[in-house]
Design a protein around this motif. Sequence first.
Motif, PDB file in Angstrom:
ATOM      1  N   GLY A 162      -1.547   4.455  -2.591  1.00  0.00           N
ATOM      2  CA  GLY A 162      -2.324   4.164  -3.788  1.00  0.00           C
ATOM      3  C   GLY A 162      -3.827   4.237  -3.587  1.00  0.00           C
ATOM      4  O   GLY A 162      -4.343   4.346  -2.466  1.00  0.00           O
ATOM      5  N   ALA A 163      -4.530   4.127  -4.706  1.00  0.00           N
ATOM      6  CA  ALA A 163      -5.985   4.262  -4.706  1.00  0.00           C
ATOM      7  C   ALA A 163      -6.672   3.165  -3.912  1.00  0.00           C
ATOM      8  O   ALA A 163      -7.753   3.369  -3.353  1.00  0.00           O
ATOM      9  CB  ALA A 163      -6.501   4.256  -6.149  1.00  0.00           C
ATOM     10  N   ARG A 164      -6.050   1.976  -3.850  1.00  0.00           N
ATOM     11  CA  ARG A 164      -6.666   0.866  -3.128  1.00  0.00           C
ATOM     12  C   ARG A 164      -6.443   0.944  -1.617  1.00  0.00           C
ATOM     13  O   ARG A 164      -7.122   0.263  -0.858  1.00  0.00           O
ATOM     14  CB  ARG A 164      -6.136  -0.467  -3.659  1.00  0.00           C
ATOM     15  CG  ARG A 164      -6.556  -0.792  -5.088  1.00  0.00           C
ATOM     16  CD  ARG A 164      -5.860  -2.053  -5.564  1.00  0.00           C
ATOM     17  NE  ARG A 164      -6.211  -2.411  -6.925  1.00  0.00           N
ATOM     18  CZ  ARG A 164      -5.636  -1.902  -8.017  1.00  0.00           C
ATOM     19  NH1 ARG A 164      -4.682  -0.995  -7.873  1.00  0.00           N
ATOM     20  NH2 ARG A 164      -6.008  -2.268  -9.225  1.00  0.00           N
ATOM     21  N   THR A 165      -5.472   1.720  -1.185  1.00  0.00           N
ATOM     22  CA  THR A 165      -5.145   1.782   0.245  1.00  0.00           C
ATOM     23  C   THR A 165      -5.362   3.170   0.849  1.00  0.00           C
ATOM     24  O   THR A 165      -5.083   3.372   2.026  1.00  0.00           O
ATOM     25  CB  THR A 165      -3.674   1.365   0.475  1.00  0.00           C
ATOM     26  OG1 THR A 165      -2.823   2.096  -0.410  1.00  0.00           O
ATOM     27  CG2 THR A 165      -3.487  -0.118   0.204  1.00  0.00           C
ATOM     28  N   VAL A 166      -5.878   4.104   0.061  1.00  0.00           N
ATOM     29  CA  VAL A 166      -5.979   5.483   0.531  1.00  0.00           C
ATOM     30  C   VAL A 166      -6.948   5.623   1.714  1.00  0.00           C
ATOM     31  O   VAL A 166      -6.830   6.556   2.513  1.00  0.00           O
ATOM     32  CB  VAL A 166      -6.379   6.419  -0.634  1.00  0.00           C
ATOM     33  CG1 VAL A 166      -7.841   6.211  -1.036  1.00  0.00           C
ATOM     34  CG2 VAL A 166      -6.113   7.869  -0.286  1.00  0.00           C
ATOM     35  N   GLU A 167      -7.891   4.692   1.839  1.00  0.00           N
ATOM     36  CA  GLU A 167      -8.834   4.751   2.957  1.00  0.00           C
ATOM     37  C   GLU A 167      -8.373   3.916   4.153  1.00  0.00           C
ATOM     38  O   GLU A 167      -9.075   3.849   5.162  1.00  0.00           O
ATOM     39  CB  GLU A 167     -10.213   4.290   2.501  1.00  0.00           C
ATOM     40  CG  GLU A 167     -10.838   5.197   1.454  1.00  0.00           C
ATOM     41  CD  GLU A 167     -12.272   4.834   1.137  1.00  0.00           C
ATOM     42  OE1 GLU A 167     -13.149   5.112   1.981  1.00  0.00           O
ATOM     43  OE2 GLU A 167     -12.517   4.288   0.049  1.00  0.00           O
ATOM     44  N   SER A 168      -7.200   3.318   4.038  1.00  0.00           N
ATOM     45  CA  SER A 168      -6.687   2.452   5.107  1.00  0.00           C
ATOM     46  C   SER A 168      -6.096   3.278   6.245  1.00  0.00           C
ATOM     47  O   SER A 168      -5.198   4.097   6.032  1.00  0.00           O
ATOM     48  CB  SER A 168      -5.620   1.514   4.537  1.00  0.00           C
ATOM     49  OG  SER A 168      -4.778   1.015   5.534  1.00  0.00           O
ATOM     50  N   GLN A 169      -6.581   3.045   7.454  1.00  0.00           N
ATOM     51  CA  GLN A 169      -6.021   3.735   8.618  1.00  0.00           C
ATOM     52  C   GLN A 169      -4.545   3.396   8.781  1.00  0.00           C
ATOM     53  O   GLN A 169      -3.721   4.257   9.117  1.00  0.00           O
ATOM     54  CB  GLN A 169      -6.783   3.338   9.874  1.00  0.00           C
ATOM     55  CG  GLN A 169      -6.220   3.939  11.162  1.00  0.00           C
ATOM     56  CD  GLN A 169      -7.057   3.616  12.374  1.00  0.00           C
ATOM     57  OE1 GLN A 169      -8.284   3.716  12.328  1.00  0.00           O
ATOM     58  NE2 GLN A 169      -6.424   3.207  13.460  1.00  0.00           N
ATOM     59  N   THR A 170      -4.179   2.139   8.527  1.00  0.00           N
ATOM     60  CA  THR A 170      -2.787   1.707   8.652  1.00  0.00           C
ATOM     61  C   THR A 170      -1.874   2.535   7.758  1.00  0.00           C
ATOM     62  O   THR A 170      -0.792   2.975   8.181  1.00  0.00           O
ATOM     63  CB  THR A 170      -2.656   0.219   8.291  1.00  0.00           C
ATOM     64  OG1 THR A 170      -3.420  -0.556   9.218  1.00  0.00           O
ATOM     65  CG2 THR A 170      -1.205  -0.227   8.327  1.00  0.00           C
ATOM     66  N   HIS A 171      -2.287   2.783   6.523  1.00  0.00           N
ATOM     67  CA  HIS A 171      -1.445   3.518   5.584  1.00  0.00           C
ATOM     68  C   HIS A 171      -1.405   5.015   5.903  1.00  0.00           C
ATOM     69  O   HIS A 171      -0.387   5.675   5.685  1.00  0.00           O
ATOM     70  CB  HIS A 171      -1.915   3.270   4.154  1.00  0.00           C
ATOM     71  CG  HIS A 171      -1.612   1.865   3.689  1.00  0.00           C
ATOM     72  ND1 HIS A 171      -2.402   0.800   4.036  1.00  0.00           N
ATOM     73  CD2 HIS A 171      -0.583   1.374   2.950  1.00  0.00           C
ATOM     74  CE1 HIS A 171      -1.874  -0.312   3.526  1.00  0.00           C
ATOM     75  NE2 HIS A 171      -0.787   0.018   2.863  1.00  0.00           N
TER      76      HIS A 171
END
Length: 350
Positions: A162-171
Amino acid sequence: MPRVSDLHVNTNTALPSPRELCREIPEGEANATFVADSRAAIARILNGEDPRFLVIVGPCSIHDLKAGREYAERLAELAWELLDRVLIVMRVYFEKPRTTVGWKGLIMDPRLDGTHDIPAGLRLARSFMREVLSFNLPTATEMLDPITPQYIADLTCWSAIGARTVESQTHREMASGLSMPVGFKNATSGAVMPAINGIKAAMQPQTFLGINEDGLASMVTTTGNKDCHLILRGGDAGPNYDPASIRASLALLEKNSLPPALMVDASHANCDKDCAKMPDVFRDIVRQRASGTRGIIGAMLESNLVAGAQSIKGTRDSLLYGQSITDPCMAWDTTAALLREAAETLPTAR
């Protein structure tokens, strides 16, 4: 000695292991075959080998299994009717990212009352996905918590970051190990580059911390997931489904040595979260595809039995049957008419 750990933790309750839950609610051979075939069909659309239009459609979130089941039964009939031109995949979203606070989805709070019976939520989610697949209807969900895939990934045909997690390395690392095609949404600001960076990372081998089938902490090493793509969902700056935005995003994909293929979300910021605007946004997306923009491989729609959305107030019994408790959705009749209209516009695959 002063206490220095778990100062803000009330409880820490063990969950059933993924292996235990999957054994309790097995996928079944027929479902496993259907999931594999559906993933392959979606990948062929992403790669341009299948000319059909991919549509991810369904409730913003699943909160009422009876209503969800009725929706799935209706959608399965429509999916079969339109199969020559449109590949329909049902949204079965069980995890909801929150900007601040709110209901976090069926897995986290299946009773909608703040009791957070996660073991029950996982069982309900897995059982419901198995039901949807039994209708020969592919499944789509957002992978939000990095532990959740161990419990439901084998029943998932397509997933989203999703848009809120797209920058998360984990995701990004998690997506590199997922077994199904994965769409990356542009950031909530509207920026596309974070999603492109996410795709590039997910396509590469990664090593990260995770859990194994027995629920033990483990080191996970992946091969990378080649079936990743961009999703445009609008942002703080406004919609991004217009031809100029589509062209710019396709050019940016090519500049970054990625296949020029993207999906467009007709909901969220692309319709100002107004479900009454969603049909015209979807028509515009389909019109662009039918006019020759082959880089648009599909679209997303939020749809339920009843239009609109409602707040959780009082008991579950007080909720209007078939209406969203998260984002506003189109009504079923509107959805069915819209998809039939799109199928008439799009070329047949046969």
